[in-house]
Motif scaffolding. Sequence first.
Motif, short mmCIF file in Angstrom:
data_model
loop_
_atom_site.label_atom_id
_atom_site.label_comp_id
_atom_site.label_asym_id
_atom_site.label_seq_id
_atom_site.Cartn_x
_atom_site.Cartn_y
_atom_site.Cartn_z
N TYR A 87 0.81 -1.10 0.05
CA TYR A 87 -0.06 0.08 0.13
C TYR A 87 0.85 1.35 -0.02
O TYR A 87 0.54 2.16 -0.66
CB TYR A 87 -1.02 -0.11 1.36
N VAL B 34 -4.37 -4.27 -4.45
CA VAL B 34 -2.99 -4.13 -3.98
C VAL B 34 -2.48 -5.36 -3.29
O VAL B 34 -3.55 -5.96 -2.81
CB VAL B 34 -2.89 -3.05 -3.12
N GLY C 231 -0.71 -6.65 -0.46
CA GLY C 231 -0.53 -6.06 0.89
C GLY C 231 0.87 -6.33 1.21
O GLY C 231 1.60 -5.71 2.03
N PRO D 205 -4.06 -2.63 5.15
CA PRO D 205 -4.77 -1.79 4.11
C PRO D 205 -4.81 -0.26 4.52
O PRO D 205 -4.83 0.00 5.71
CB PRO D 205 -6.25 -2.14 3.89
N GLU D 206 -4.69 0.54 3.49
CA GLU D 206 -4.64 2.06 3.70
C GLU D 206 -6.10 2.70 3.00
O GLU D 206 -6.11 2.18 1.87
CB GLU D 206 -3.64 2.76 3.17
N SER E 37 -5.85 1.62 -3.40
CA SER E 37 -6.27 0.64 -4.05
C SER E 37 -5.59 0.56 -5.46
O SER E 37 -5.07 1.34 -5.91
CB SER E 37 -7.64 0.16 -3.92
#
Length: 473
Positions: free
Chosen positions: A376, A401, A403, A408-409, A413
């Motif tokens: 990410y 993505v 990871g 996740p952020e 994506s």
Amino acid sequence: MSLVKLIDPVPAGELGKVHFIGIGGAGMSGIARILLKRGVAVSGSDARGSGLLAELRELGATVHIGHAASHLKDADTVVVSTAIRDSNPELGEALRRGLRVIPRAAALAAVMAGRTGVAIAGTHGKTTTTSMLTVALQKAGADPSYCVGGQLVTTGLGADEGGGEVFVAEADESDGSFLMLAPDIAVVTNVEADHLDNYGDPQAVHDGFTRFTDRVGRILVVCADDPGADALAAVGRARGLKVLRYGEAEDADYRVTEVSPRGLGVTFQVEGPGIGRREVNLSVPGRHNALNATAALAVAVELGVPVDEVGEGLASFTGTKRRFEAKGEAGGVAVFDSYAHHPTELAADLTAARDVVASFSGEAGRVIAVFQPHLYSRTRFFADEFGAALGLADEAIVLDVYGAREDPEPGVSGALVARKVRLPAEHVVYAPDREQVPALVAGRARPGDIVLTMGAGDVTELGPRIVAELSAG
């Protein structure tokens, strides 16, 4: 994971019984293999089984699937992969017992000790350059030990113990652990911003490579075409090193000229000290591989290998897995797979793909890129650059993505990259459902096209499935 704490290397003979947490990784399994061949007791664990683990068992390793504190048994040294989190029960047990805990790079330094060490570093190209040098030395009968971040097509191995004096290793800068190595000879292929989740900013990346130069014993080989790598030449000279510069720059010591695509390969001329002017023929495509081969040639010549034998070795190099690796052909469409996960790597491979498709199909052939962003943080840092690189393809399919070690952020994506691709909207697809990708590709591909799957994650699994879907169509 933050930059590792650097420690003094421990000679391999003093490691005792060694346990690897994450033994199935390419780098970890390679070091374990070398230790086993030296008669060291090895155990390890990994989240899931693989062919690499089966090979280690055959060599005598005790391998566990899954992680548990009891797996350490009577280990003296514990080697930890960068993918291992602090919550891992084996790491916790090792720390509780006060065992020696070292990162992978420290274990690599241990097995390199006592040999003529050659370390290949750089933001891109280090796996291929390490592999090229290894194969060239093998072809010349030097029988090097080696540890590569990928698998050689010729041997199917990423590492092995040789009977010669030379040890060739890929030096990983991702977490700064390449500073644990102290090679006699080093190559720096390029220095660009990457792994900014660890380094923070591009200057810190350059500072890391400068410190790496301080670790080199005798000879530094740098790419004259890359400003970041070439800046290290002055650093090396100030340290009293012999410095050799290679590339297409007019003042390069090993100068590359007349680079010409040749099907799935490339031909070029190289001029260098004591070798005159030579033609080199490679069986892997791309201008970037002409540069990688020249770095390998320069090191081999410095090691005393006759240049004709180096040329023969480089010509015999058929690649490294996941580096523009052919996965099959169906319906007149060829499918390749690449580990490319940085914008510069995508651009290099897509440019090579255009050369290849032009050689086989002329203007009729197209390049279809299937890209899975990796991490990410990297996606956030380089979304614009990824979009620009993918614009070199005719069609771009962007997955979500992968990871890996990151959580996740929000807002990050594959869609972020897809929006940045510099192609007409009808030629760009965001495909969050990976299962749909083979059919998507088959619906867009036509005879004469090349499909290139790219990324450091599980996108590599799609190549055979795309070939099967093309065959079914």
